[in-house]
Write a protein that holds these residues in place. Structure first.
Motif, mmCIF file in Angstrom:
data_model
loop_
_atom_site.group_PDB
_atom_site.id
_atom_site.type_symbol
_atom_site.label_atom_id
_atom_site.label_comp_id
_atom_site.label_asym_id
_atom_site.label_seq_id
_atom_site.Cartn_x
_atom_site.Cartn_y
_atom_site.Cartn_z
ATOM 1 N N MET A 195 0.920 -1.351 -0.049
ATOM 2 C CA MET A 195 -0.053 0.103 0.051
ATOM 3 C C MET A 195 0.941 1.358 -0.014
ATOM 4 S SD MET A 195 -3.396 0.360 0.117
ATOM 5 C CE MET A 195 -4.257 -0.801 1.524
ATOM 6 N N ARG A 196 1.875 1.268 0.719
ATOM 7 C CA ARG A 196 2.762 2.516 0.957
ATOM 8 C C ARG A 196 3.666 2.680 -0.451
ATOM 9 N NH1 ARG A 196 5.206 0.060 5.366
ATOM 10 N NH2 ARG A 196 7.169 -0.208 4.404
ATOM 11 N N LYS A 202 1.079 8.901 1.142
ATOM 12 C CA LYS A 202 0.160 8.683 2.336
ATOM 13 C C LYS A 202 1.122 7.477 3.374
ATOM 14 C CE LYS A 202 -4.223 9.217 0.598
ATOM 15 N NZ LYS A 202 -4.688 10.389 1.729
ATOM 16 N N GLU A 203 2.461 7.434 2.884
ATOM 17 C CA GLU A 203 3.261 6.482 3.582
ATOM 18 C C GLU A 203 3.317 6.628 5.098
ATOM 19 O OE1 GLU A 203 7.968 4.956 3.660
ATOM 20 O OE2 GLU A 203 7.185 6.598 2.107
ATOM 21 N N GLU A 204 3.290 7.920 5.885
ATOM 22 C CA GLU A 204 3.217 7.912 6.995
ATOM 23 C C GLU A 204 2.077 7.893 7.749
ATOM 24 O OE1 GLU A 204 6.071 8.782 8.739
ATOM 25 O OE2 GLU A 204 7.172 8.722 6.914
ATOM 26 N N GLU A 205 0.853 7.884 7.085
ATOM 27 C CA GLU A 205 -0.209 7.683 7.753
ATOM 28 C C GLU A 205 -0.623 6.053 7.607
ATOM 29 O OE1 GLU A 205 -3.815 9.751 6.267
ATOM 30 O OE2 GLU A 205 -2.295 10.759 4.787
ATOM 31 N N ILE A 206 -0.025 5.310 6.471
ATOM 32 C CA ILE A 206 0.029 4.037 6.696
ATOM 33 C C ILE A 206 0.612 3.404 7.811
ATOM 34 C CG2 ILE A 206 0.301 1.881 5.235
ATOM 35 C CD1 ILE A 206 -0.171 3.599 2.861
ATOM 36 N N SER A 208 1.619 4.675 10.679
ATOM 37 C CA SER A 208 0.886 5.109 11.772
ATOM 38 C C SER A 208 0.021 4.175 12.313
ATOM 39 C CB SER A 208 0.634 6.523 11.882
ATOM 40 O OG SER A 208 -0.304 6.929 13.152
ATOM 41 N N TYR A 209 -1.105 3.938 11.019
ATOM 42 C CA TYR A 209 -2.071 3.252 11.267
ATOM 43 C C TYR A 209 -1.877 1.526 11.575
ATOM 44 C CZ TYR A 209 -6.895 1.115 10.649
ATOM 45 O OH TYR A 209 -7.964 0.499 10.823
ATOM 46 N N TYR A 210 -0.813 1.147 10.986
ATOM 47 C CA TYR A 210 -0.180 -0.057 10.919
ATOM 48 C C TYR A 210 0.340 -0.428 12.507
ATOM 49 C CZ TYR A 210 2.467 -4.356 10.716
ATOM 50 O OH TYR A 210 3.173 -5.555 10.865
ATOM 51 N N LYS A 211 0.992 0.719 13.019
ATOM 52 C CA LYS A 211 1.485 0.579 14.311
ATOM 53 C C LYS A 211 0.552 0.540 15.333
ATOM 54 C CE LYS A 211 4.743 2.837 17.262
ATOM 55 N NZ LYS A 211 5.721 4.166 17.574
ATOM 56 N N THR A 212 -0.579 1.190 15.092
ATOM 57 C CA THR A 212 -1.787 1.181 16.193
ATOM 58 C C THR A 212 -2.529 0.051 16.086
ATOM 59 O OG1 THR A 212 -1.957 3.650 16.219
ATOM 60 C CG2 THR A 212 -3.852 2.426 16.774
ATOM 61 N N TYR A 213 -2.696 -0.631 14.942
ATOM 62 C CA TYR A 213 -3.519 -1.793 14.839
ATOM 63 C C TYR A 213 -2.903 -2.926 14.237
ATOM 64 C CZ TYR A 213 -7.295 1.911 15.183
ATOM 65 O OH TYR A 213 -7.974 3.025 15.581
ATOM 66 N N TYR A 231 -9.812 4.679 6.238
ATOM 67 C CA TYR A 231 -8.924 5.777 6.936
ATOM 68 C C TYR A 231 -8.052 6.709 6.221
ATOM 69 C CZ TYR A 231 -5.231 7.438 9.976
ATOM 70 O OH TYR A 231 -3.991 8.214 10.454
ATOM 71 N N LEU A 232 -7.693 6.030 5.081
ATOM 72 C CA LEU A 232 -6.752 6.539 4.076
ATOM 73 C C LEU A 232 -7.826 7.434 3.125
ATOM 74 C CD1 LEU A 232 -4.192 4.256 2.964
ATOM 75 C CD2 LEU A 232 -4.046 6.014 4.479
ATOM 76 N N ASP A 233 -9.120 7.019 2.919
ATOM 77 C CA ASP A 233 -9.958 7.723 2.040
ATOM 78 C C ASP A 233 -11.106 8.700 2.680
ATOM 79 O OD1 ASP A 233 -11.095 7.575 -1.034
ATOM 80 O OD2 ASP A 233 -12.841 7.374 0.564
ATOM 81 N N GLY A 234 -11.198 8.755 3.996
ATOM 82 C CA GLY A 234 -11.942 9.404 4.618
ATOM 83 C C GLY A 234 -11.603 10.582 4.922
ATOM 84 N N PRO A 235 -12.336 11.646 5.400
ATOM 85 C CA PRO A 235 -12.043 12.969 6.152
ATOM 86 C C PRO A 235 -11.309 12.777 7.273
ATOM 87 C CG PRO A 235 -14.276 13.112 5.458
ATOM 88 C CD PRO A 235 -13.924 11.530 5.212
ATOM 89 N N LYS A 236 -10.579 13.778 7.630
ATOM 90 C CA LYS A 236 -9.398 13.728 8.752
ATOM 91 C C LYS A 236 -10.407 13.513 10.314
ATOM 92 C CE LYS A 236 -5.470 16.087 6.967
ATOM 93 N NZ LYS A 236 -4.525 17.006 7.325
ATOM 94 N N MET A 237 -11.529 14.051 9.981
ATOM 95 C CA MET A 237 -12.241 14.011 11.305
ATOM 96 C C MET A 237 -13.062 12.746 11.582
ATOM 97 S SD MET A 237 -15.923 16.286 9.944
ATOM 98 C CE MET A 237 -14.844 17.386 9.355
ATOM 99 N N GLU A 238 -12.961 11.934 10.432
ATOM 100 C CA GLU A 238 -13.719 10.622 10.819
ATOM 101 C C GLU A 238 -12.657 9.519 11.063
ATOM 102 O OE1 GLU A 238 -15.583 9.478 7.179
ATOM 103 O OE2 GLU A 238 -17.209 10.816 7.626
#
Length: 242
Positions: A195-196, A202-206, A208-213, A231-238
């Motif tokens: 995915m990265r 979006k490498e940093e977001e991916i 971060s998400y992987y580390k959390t889950y 997570y990558l597609d949705g608005p930041k607020m979601e």
């Protein structure tokens, strides 16, 4: 006079034959409809399927269960609901059978006529424009349909043979992978690392998400990948809701 008599005799004979043929055709259609039900007559249009690998270790080649389940399918542009379906992951075929007098026959639906189907509250579509040269008939589970990203799960199973004194025993194991659609292009994805590569912005977001889950990825990769794409597609607020 003889000519007229012969002519009318021939005309009567042809009319009788035509009437008899029409009656025969009517009986054939009525018998067929009685066997499979008028509402589903067009559904049982395919080739007969026979499972040659029934001697297993308890595993099976099908999606989610060995037995048929009630589902829905769009076939030849017509929508059928509450019909028996089974998805063969070994050869990527959708199977059906009647609940009536033809229930002993397993029918392999013609892939070119299958638009989509749903079983076990999961929705599948047939993708024909991926340009990925994948084997099979193009059935994919719809995991995410986002604003910018789409994720599809390709369910497959592999077969292993084991020689026993009583004969050959078969074992089936899952070998799923994913298709990510981004910027109108389909990409094969097997892990967050893939995915990265596809979404370097979006490498940093991916990461971060992987580390959390990370635990979720190991226990249920399909749910993890679907939630990651949301997570990558949705608005930041979601994003904190996933």
């Amino acid at each position: 006079m003889k000519i007229s008599f012969a002519f009318f005799t021939l005309l009567f004979f042809l009319t009788f034959c035509l009437h008899a043929q029409n009656q025969l055709d009517d009986r054939v259609y009525k018998t067929y409809d009685a066997l499979v039900g008028q509402d589903n007559t067009g559904l049982y249009n395919g080739t007969e399927f026979t499972d040659l690998f029934l001697n297993t270790d308890g595993s099976y080649r099908y999606f989610n269960a060995f037995d048929y389940t009630k589902g829905s399918v769009t076939y030849k542009g017509q929508y059928y609901v509450n019909v028996l379906l089974k998805y063969d992951l070994l050869e990527d075929n959708l199977l059906t059978r009647s609940e009536d007098n033809l229930s002993i026959f397993n029918v392999k639906l013609i892939p070119q006529f299958v638009n989509s189907f749903s079983i076990y509250n999961r929705h599948f579509v047939r993708l024909t424009d991926t340009n990925l040269n994948l084997s099979g008939n193009g059935y994919f589970e719809v995991a995410v349909l986002g604003n910018d990203l789409e994720l599809y799960i390709k369910h497959t199973k592999k077969k292993k043979d084991k020689a026993l004194k009583s004969g050959i025993q078969y074992r089936f194991s899952e070998a799923d992978f994913y298709i990510l659609k981004s910027d109108g292009k389909y990409n094969i994805v097997s892990s967050p690392r893939d995915m990265r590569k596809i979404l370097p912005q979006k490498e940093e977001e991916i990461k971060s998400y992987y580390k959390t889950y990370k635990k979720r990825y190991k226990s249920n990769p399909n749910v993890f990948m679907a939630n990651l794409v949301k997570y990558l597609d949705g608005p930041k607020m979601e994003k904190n809701q996933l």
